[in-house]
Design a protein around this motif. Structure first.
Motif, PDB file in Angstrom:
ATOM      1  N   THR A 281       0.837  -1.197   0.000  1.00  0.00           N
ATOM      2  CA  THR A 281       0.000   0.000   0.000  1.00  0.00           C
ATOM      3  C   THR A 281       0.871   1.245   0.000  1.00  0.00           C
ATOM      4  O   THR A 281       1.695   1.425   0.902  1.00  0.00           O
ATOM      5  CB  THR A 281      -0.923   0.013   1.232  1.00  0.00           C
ATOM      6  N   GLY A 282       0.708   2.078  -0.998  1.00  0.00           N
ATOM      7  CA  GLY A 282       1.422   3.347  -1.032  1.00  0.00           C
ATOM      8  C   GLY A 282       0.752   4.345  -0.107  1.00  0.00           C
ATOM      9  O   GLY A 282      -0.462   4.514  -0.138  1.00  0.00           O
ATOM     10  N   LEU A 283       1.548   4.982   0.745  1.00  0.00           N
ATOM     11  CA  LEU A 283       1.041   6.032   1.638  1.00  0.00           C
ATOM     12  C   LEU A 283       1.650   7.339   1.158  1.00  0.00           C
ATOM     13  O   LEU A 283       2.848   7.579   1.326  1.00  0.00           O
ATOM     14  CB  LEU A 283       1.424   5.733   3.088  1.00  0.00           C
ATOM     15  N   LEU A 284       0.838   8.164   0.529  1.00  0.00           N
ATOM     16  CA  LEU A 284       1.341   9.343  -0.171  1.00  0.00           C
ATOM     17  C   LEU A 284       0.804  10.625   0.431  1.00  0.00           C
ATOM     18  O   LEU A 284      -0.212  10.627   1.132  1.00  0.00           O
ATOM     19  CB  LEU A 284       0.948   9.281  -1.653  1.00  0.00           C
ATOM     20  N   GLY A 285       1.491  11.717   0.129  1.00  0.00           N
ATOM     21  CA  GLY A 285       1.056  13.028   0.592  1.00  0.00           C
ATOM     22  C   GLY A 285       2.225  13.975   0.650  1.00  0.00           C
ATOM     23  O   GLY A 285       3.388  13.563   0.657  1.00  0.00           O
ATOM     24  N   ALA A 286       1.917  15.251   0.689  1.00  0.00           N
ATOM     25  CA  ALA A 286       2.957  16.270   0.823  1.00  0.00           C
ATOM     26  C   ALA A 286       3.639  16.133   2.175  1.00  0.00           C
ATOM     27  O   ALA A 286       3.079  15.561   3.114  1.00  0.00           O
ATOM     28  CB  ALA A 286       2.343  17.664   0.685  1.00  0.00           C
ATOM     29  N   ASN A 287       4.884  16.643   2.272  1.00  0.00           N
ATOM     30  CA  ASN A 287       5.528  16.691   3.578  1.00  0.00           C
ATOM     31  C   ASN A 287       4.652  17.504   4.523  1.00  0.00           C
ATOM     32  O   ASN A 287       4.185  18.587   4.182  1.00  0.00           O
ATOM     33  CB  ASN A 287       6.912  17.345   3.466  1.00  0.00           C
ATOM     34  N   GLY A 288       4.410  16.970   5.720  1.00  0.00           N
ATOM     35  CA  GLY A 288       3.547  17.639   6.673  1.00  0.00           C
ATOM     36  C   GLY A 288       2.092  17.223   6.575  1.00  0.00           C
ATOM     37  O   GLY A 288       1.250  17.724   7.315  1.00  0.00           O
ATOM     38  N   SER A 289       1.798  16.261   5.682  1.00  0.00           N
ATOM     39  CA  SER A 289       0.404  15.831   5.505  1.00  0.00           C
ATOM     40  C   SER A 289      -0.037  14.830   6.569  1.00  0.00           C
ATOM     41  O   SER A 289      -1.228  14.569   6.719  1.00  0.00           O
ATOM     42  CB  SER A 289       0.206  15.221   4.119  1.00  0.00           C
ATOM     43  N   GLY A 290       0.937  14.246   7.286  1.00  0.00           N
ATOM     44  CA  GLY A 290       0.601  13.327   8.372  1.00  0.00           C
ATOM     45  C   GLY A 290       0.981  11.883   8.126  1.00  0.00           C
ATOM     46  O   GLY A 290       0.834  11.036   9.011  1.00  0.00           O
ATOM     47  N   LYS A 291       1.518  11.571   6.947  1.00  0.00           N
ATOM     48  CA  LYS A 291       1.777  10.164   6.629  1.00  0.00           C
ATOM     49  C   LYS A 291       2.887   9.567   7.499  1.00  0.00           C
ATOM     50  O   LYS A 291       2.757   8.432   7.975  1.00  0.00           O
ATOM     51  CB  LYS A 291       2.108  10.003   5.139  1.00  0.00           C
ATOM     52  N   SER A 292       3.984  10.316   7.720  1.00  0.00           N
ATOM     53  CA  SER A 292       5.057   9.789   8.574  1.00  0.00           C
ATOM     54  C   SER A 292       4.604   9.681  10.024  1.00  0.00           C
ATOM     55  O   SER A 292       4.975   8.738  10.728  1.00  0.00           O
ATOM     56  CB  SER A 292       6.301  10.682   8.480  1.00  0.00           C
TER      57      SER A 292
ATOM     58  N   ARG B 285      -3.741  14.501   2.970  1.00  0.00           N
ATOM     59  CA  ARG B 285      -3.552  15.942   2.806  1.00  0.00           C
ATOM     60  C   ARG B 285      -4.080  16.651   4.043  1.00  0.00           C
ATOM     61  O   ARG B 285      -5.186  16.345   4.514  1.00  0.00           O
ATOM     62  CB  ARG B 285      -4.277  16.454   1.551  1.00  0.00           C
ATOM     63  N   ASN B 286      -3.244  17.522   4.596  1.00  0.00           N
ATOM     64  CA  ASN B 286      -3.633  18.310   5.778  1.00  0.00           C
ATOM     65  C   ASN B 286      -4.138  17.438   6.926  1.00  0.00           C
ATOM     66  O   ASN B 286      -5.142  17.745   7.582  1.00  0.00           O
ATOM     67  CB  ASN B 286      -4.698  19.344   5.404  1.00  0.00           C
ATOM     68  N   GLY B 287      -3.452  16.321   7.159  1.00  0.00           N
ATOM     69  CA  GLY B 287      -3.740  15.522   8.348  1.00  0.00           C
ATOM     70  C   GLY B 287      -4.846  14.511   8.228  1.00  0.00           C
ATOM     71  O   GLY B 287      -5.232  13.899   9.229  1.00  0.00           O
ATOM     72  N   GLU B 288      -5.384  14.307   7.020  1.00  0.00           N
ATOM     73  CA  GLU B 288      -6.417  13.292   6.858  1.00  0.00           C
ATOM     74  C   GLU B 288      -6.323  12.643   5.487  1.00  0.00           C
ATOM     75  O   GLU B 288      -5.764  13.206   4.549  1.00  0.00           O
ATOM     76  CB  GLU B 288      -7.806  13.886   7.078  1.00  0.00           C
ATOM     77  N   ASP B 289      -6.889  11.429   5.398  1.00  0.00           N
ATOM     78  CA  ASP B 289      -6.876  10.731   4.112  1.00  0.00           C
ATOM     79  C   ASP B 289      -7.942  11.342   3.212  1.00  0.00           C
ATOM     80  O   ASP B 289      -9.075  11.590   3.636  1.00  0.00           O
ATOM     81  CB  ASP B 289      -7.130   9.236   4.312  1.00  0.00           C
ATOM     82  N   VAL B 290      -7.544  11.592   1.948  1.00  0.00           N
ATOM     83  CA  VAL B 290      -8.482  12.223   1.005  1.00  0.00           C
ATOM     84  C   VAL B 290      -8.847  11.296  -0.153  1.00  0.00           C
ATOM     85  O   VAL B 290      -9.806  11.567  -0.884  1.00  0.00           O
ATOM     86  CB  VAL B 290      -7.908  13.546   0.446  1.00  0.00           C
ATOM     87  N   ALA B 291      -8.118  10.201  -0.311  1.00  0.00           N
ATOM     88  CA  ALA B 291      -8.444   9.273  -1.407  1.00  0.00           C
ATOM     89  C   ALA B 291      -7.740   7.947  -1.191  1.00  0.00           C
ATOM     90  O   ALA B 291      -6.641   7.886  -0.619  1.00  0.00           O
ATOM     91  CB  ALA B 291      -8.039   9.848  -2.755  1.00  0.00           C
ATOM     92  N   THR B 292      -8.367   6.874  -1.634  1.00  0.00           N
ATOM     93  CA  THR B 292      -7.750   5.551  -1.721  1.00  0.00           C
ATOM     94  C   THR B 292      -8.011   5.023  -3.127  1.00  0.00           C
ATOM     95  O   THR B 292      -9.145   5.065  -3.607  1.00  0.00           O
ATOM     96  CB  THR B 292      -8.335   4.588  -0.675  1.00  0.00           C
ATOM     97  N   ILE B 293      -6.951   4.569  -3.789  1.00  0.00           N
ATOM     98  CA  ILE B 293      -7.065   4.084  -5.162  1.00  0.00           C
ATOM     99  C   ILE B 293      -6.526   2.658  -5.229  1.00  0.00           C
ATOM    100  O   ILE B 293      -5.365   2.411  -4.869  1.00  0.00           O
ATOM    101  CB  ILE B 293      -6.279   4.982  -6.142  1.00  0.00           C
ATOM    102  N   ASP B 294      -7.351   1.728  -5.655  1.00  0.00           N
ATOM    103  CA  ASP B 294      -6.956   0.333  -5.846  1.00  0.00           C
ATOM    104  C   ASP B 294      -6.572   0.154  -7.308  1.00  0.00           C
ATOM    105  O   ASP B 294      -7.406   0.290  -8.202  1.00  0.00           O
ATOM    106  CB  ASP B 294      -8.130  -0.588  -5.491  1.00  0.00           C
TER     107      ASP B 294
END
Length: 500
Positions: A32-43, A213-222
């Motif tokens: 599963t790819g966990l993506l987002g801008a730096n500061g989006s909350g993924k790390s 994005r901005n601390g929450e998940d905005v999309a999941t793509i299979d």
């Protein structure tokens, strides 16, 4: 089968919201790819799952049970391992000692050292077979250290493996080895979370992606059900439809020669050999080649910070030697180093202090600091580079990686820059921040005539932004590509040439 589900995760650091509503599902045998801008909350989410942080709200369901691991060791014992973005290795221990650290086996009073060595060799055989397991970590290159960090996580036989930017320091063939091993683990039923800012890696290795994005998940793509559309993914990451690249127009370079440099080794310790190069006004000159061929040393030499060479420079008709960094800075040659945390910033000091610090070394700096003037300048830099910060006095280590990198660039903007040296400036930077950085760099070159020398480990950055690309091999320049000659295939082909 779902092995882990994060539900409504919230995390605050002081008054800063790192996660406001984080949700994620991971399945056995899938990446599963966990993506987002730096500061989006993924790390932050990855570290909560692995026991580094504790969530302020929400729950982690792992193998059907709610879990709250107190530390990474407890998580590893329960089958969750994290490959840290900022390495967790002990420099004075050997490769094999780091790989088994915390998971050692005993035979009575004695450690099973030979078994540990055998395990380390078996893992590294798939990732980096030539790596000497008896070497101390401080003797390793950045890519070797990264591989040891990955091997350390794998050694615990995890059922969930979290890889946070594992490829940032790796060469392409090392990435290929890692991906082959990840597929092997997936086939054995291991679930994986993979974070990368290189979209081609995500497209190649991931079965599905979740975007924050901005601390929450905005999309999941299979990807089994939907096409792999990078523009769509970038749109989710940035919240915009604007593309991440700033494509250079490979036209004819007519600008006058701004900089000429002659570099000659004066010590057997020099990685660099004889190098002559020219940089034109307004040109973005790329430095390519396989990692470790002298690119960083070239940048340091041009910044007056590589003592093993004599670097003679002709800049705007004036000749001088670069014996120390001050010589370069006072003549308008400034360096943005590749390792921002070790070489570019004082992490615990504020955005303001980091931005104005280079001024203090100037010979004509006033005795008393003109605080009001400097703070106004800093505010302008924050605005120009769109640095996201709670304020000028926020410690720079509270900023995301992309915004930290903007501070490293920003501290030079009040100088009369003639030559900007960039050593892998977008390494570990998200697509939105990368776009912002390169937009500004291109503007600086084309509108103000600044000469830019760009070393990037990612060929795509060289192709997209450079007017010419010089290829380095074993400390010297072996080829030059210009205009339409510049392509990923051409850079790769020349980089992997056999030495004459």
């Amino acid at each position: 089968m779902v092995i882990l589900e994060a539900k409504g995760i919230k995390k605050y650091f002081g008054g800063v919201v790192a996660l406001s509503n984080g949700n994620l599902k991971c399945r056995k045998g899938r990446i599963t790819g966990l993506l987002g801008a730096n500061g989006s909350g993924k790390s932050t989410l990855s570290k909560i799952i692995a026991g580094v942080y504790r969530a302020d709200a929400g729950e982690i369901i792992y193998e059907g049970k709610a879990v709250h691991y107190r530390n990474p060791h407890e998580a590893r014992q329960n089958g969750i391992a994290l490959v840290f973005q900022n390495l967790s290795l002990v420099p004075d221990l050997t490769v094999w000692q780091n790989i088994v650290l915390g998971m050692e086996k005993n035979r009575g009073l004695f450690l099973e050292n030979e078994e540990a060595r055998a395990l380390s060799r078996a893992i590294l055989e798939n990732l980096m077979p030539d790596l000497d397991i008896e070497k101390k970590v401080y003797q390793l290159s950045p890519s070797e250290m990264q591989v040891v960090e990955i091997a350390k996580a794998i050694s615990s036989n995890p059922r969930l493996l979290i890889l946070d930017e594992p490829t940032a320091a790796l060469e392409q063939h090392e990435v290929k080895n890692l991906f082959e091993y990840m597929r092997k683990l997936a086939n054995e039923g291991v679930a994986m979370i993979f974070t990368s800012h290189r979209l081609w890696e995500v497209m190649e290795i991931c079965d599905d992606v979740t975007i924050f994005r901005n601390g929450e998940d905005v999309a999941t793509i299979d990807f089994d059900k939907e096409e792999k559309d990078p523009d769509k993914i970038i749109g989710y990451i940035t919240g915009e439809t604007k593309k991440a690249s700033v494509k250079v127009d490979h036209g004819t370079l007519n600008g006058q020669v701004l900089l000429g440099a002659k570099i000659r080794p004066k010590s057997k310790n020099s990685v660099l050999k004889d190098i002559d190069l020219e940089l034109r006004k307004g040109e973005i000159l790329g430095i390519g080649g396989l990692a470790g061929q002298g690119q960083n040393e070239l940048m340091y030499a041009l910044a007056g910070s590589y003592p093993f060479v004599r670097c003679e420079v002709r800049l705007e008709g004036r000749n001088f030697l670069l014996n120390k960094p001050g010589d370069a800075i006072q003549n308008g040659i400034v360096l943005v180093p590749g390792d921002r945390q070790r070489e570019g910033l004082f992490l615990e000091h504020s955005v303001y202090e980091n931005t104005v610090f280079p001024k203090f070394g100037l010979p004509d700096h006033p005795l008393f600091i003109p605080e009001k003037e400097y703070r106004t300048e800093c505010e302008q830099i924050v605005d120009i580079l769109s640095i996201k910060t709670p304020g000028l006095d926020a410690p720079v280590n509270t900023l995301s990686g992309g915004n930290q990198q903007k501070v490293v660039v920003g501290k030079w903007l009040s100088f009369d820059i003639k030559v900007l040296l960039l050593a892998d400036p977008a390494k570990g930077v998200d697509v939105g921040a990368k776009r912002d950085l390169y937009e500004y760099i291109v503007k600086l070159a084309k509108d103000k005539g600044v000469g830019v020398i760009l070393y990037a480990s990612d060929n795509e950055e060289l192709v997209e932004h450079c007017d010419r690309v010089l290829i380095m091999y074993e400390g010297e320049i072996v080829a030059s590509l210009a205009g339409e000659e510049i392509s990923d295939d051409a850079i790769t082909a020349v980089s992997m040439r056999v030495k004459r």
